[in-house]
Design an enzyme around this catalytic site. Structure first.
Site, PDB file in Angstrom:
ATOM      1  N   LYS A  52      34.373  29.589   4.112  1.00 37.14           N
ATOM      2  CA  LYS A  52      34.616  30.480   5.377  1.00 37.14           C
ATOM      3  C   LYS A  52      33.441  30.589   5.983  1.00 37.14           C
ATOM      4  O   LYS A  52      33.387  30.819   7.388  1.00 37.14           O
ATOM      5  CB  LYS A  52      35.582  31.429   4.905  1.00 37.14           C
ATOM      6  CG  LYS A  52      37.017  31.168   4.609  1.00 37.14           C
ATOM      7  CD  LYS A  52      38.108  32.268   3.884  1.00 37.14           C
ATOM      8  CE  LYS A  52      39.198  31.590   3.339  1.00 37.14           C
ATOM      9  NZ  LYS A  52      40.250  32.656   2.795  1.00 37.14           N
ATOM     10  N   GLN A  86      39.960  38.154   0.404  1.00 40.84           N
ATOM     11  CA  GLN A  86      40.185  37.087  -0.407  1.00 40.84           C
ATOM     12  C   GLN A  86      41.288  37.527  -1.600  1.00 40.84           C
ATOM     13  O   GLN A  86      41.013  38.360  -2.116  1.00 40.84           O
ATOM     14  CB  GLN A  86      39.034  36.559  -0.894  1.00 40.84           C
ATOM     15  CG  GLN A  86      39.098  35.007  -1.641  1.00 40.84           C
ATOM     16  CD  GLN A  86      39.709  34.056  -0.565  1.00 40.84           C
ATOM     17  OE1 GLN A  86      39.333  34.181   0.625  1.00 40.84           O
ATOM     18  NE2 GLN A  86      40.411  33.085  -1.054  1.00 40.84           N
ATOM     19  N   ASP A 121      43.923  36.646   8.662  1.00 44.51           N
ATOM     20  CA  ASP A 121      44.691  36.099   7.772  1.00 44.51           C
ATOM     21  C   ASP A 121      46.470  35.757   8.157  1.00 44.51           C
ATOM     22  O   ASP A 121      47.318  35.200   7.659  1.00 44.51           O
ATOM     23  CB  ASP A 121      44.622  36.341   6.255  1.00 44.51           C
ATOM     24  CG  ASP A 121      43.885  35.669   5.415  1.00 44.51           C
ATOM     25  OD1 ASP A 121      43.504  34.843   5.578  1.00 44.51           O
ATOM     26  OD2 ASP A 121      43.147  36.655   4.825  1.00 44.51           O
TER      27      ASP A 121
END
Ligand code: GUN
Length: 293
Positions: free
Chosen positions: A52, A96, A119
């Site tokens: 990412k 995460q 997200d």
């Protein structure tokens, strides 16, 4: 049969994003800024987060990684998220997952400002997506929608069968495919671990989306001739042939299913690269206030 090239499609859209960043900088604006929070040393999570950060660099975004040991308290993570929420120089934040058991993923997700939730996991974004309002859509479903759009695959009036009902893939993609939208207007069936005679449903699918994480689960006899098959599976299986010591296996028996369908995504190189791309898209959407204003 057409192989849907997610790697190529993602590369094309990444170029478009990089060009837009250049325009932003030229207009005196700052680059989009993504913050990632990583807790602990899980190998897969480290690898995902590193990708990412690398993706951000490639398109000209600013990125910041905050790392914490696995014994960090929930309070410390929540405090960091609140600080990021207030920081106007940050457009998006991801924590995460999975997190260690002593930290509530629900509390963390719900503490993130929905306007920075690139997200798309916050209940506000999930709810807005269900209502067909502008929302951050989680990366894998968003990536699938972008792929179907790029390949001009007709979805309206089709029967879409989704295997899997996870919060981050199966459930949201089932909702997106039934929405009244350019890619949507499907009749959707959601199959899951309690579905009996799953192949009775999959055989009827014009579009089959497999998201269960069981390598090779979907066989040729389970799919309709001429259907579109989207394979979301990315299970790591041990392999002595690769440097990393593993290879990625999809949920679909590719060789035999490819012969029967009209479009198929390979693993790797199908949905995976589009998932990575979708996070960049969401971060850009946040930086340009395209979802919330
Ligand atoms: N873990 C696995 N996939 C994801 C993702 O898309 N976002 C976050 N934050 N964690 C993940």
């Amino acid at each position: 049969m057409t192989v849907i090239d997610g790697k190529q499609t993602a590369a094309e859209i990444r170029k478009e994003i990089a060009a837009e960043v250049k325009l932003m900088l030229g207009a005196g604006k700052r680059a989009p800024h993504l913050v990632a929070i990583l807790v602990g040393n899980d190998g897969a999570s480290e690898s995902y987060v590193n990708h990412k950060i690398k993706d951000c660099e490639e398109v000209g975004f600013t990125s910041t990684l905050f790392r914490y040991p696995s014994d960090v308290t929930e309070g410390e993570i929540l405090a960091k998220v609140r600080e990021i929420n207030k920081d106007d120089s940050i457009d998006g934040v991801i924590v995460q997952l999975p997190l260690p058991n002593h930290i509530s993923e629900k509390n963390v997700t719900e503490t993130i400002d929905p306007k920075k939730d690139v997200d798309g996991f916050h209940p506000i974004n999930v709810g807005r997506m269900v209502l067909n309002l502008p929302a951050f859509i989680s990366a894998t479903p968003y990536g699938i929608i972008l792929l179907l759009e790029k390949y001009g695959i007709e979805t309206s009036g089709k029967h879409c069968v989704v295997i899997g009902r996870s919060n981050i893939v199966g459930r949201p993609i089932s909702i997106l495919m039934s929405r009244s939208a350019k890619v949507g207007n499907c009749t959707v069936t959601v199959c899951h671990s309690r579905t009996s005679n799953i192949s009775d449903y999959t055989k009827e699918a014009d579009i089959l989306i497999a998201a269960i994480g069981k390598p090779g689960f979907v066989t040729a006899e389970m799919v309709k001739k001429g259907s579109v098959v989207i394979d979301v599976g990315v299970t790591r299986v041990d392999s002595s042939d690769t440097k990393s010591g593993y290879r990625l296996k999809g949920d679909v028996k590719y060789e035999e299913v490819a012969e029967k369908c009209s479009f198929i995504t390979p693993v790797p190189g199908g949905v995976g690269p589009m998932t990575r791309l979708a996070l960049l898209k969401n971060t850009l959407l946040s930086a340009t206030n395209a979802i919330y204003n």
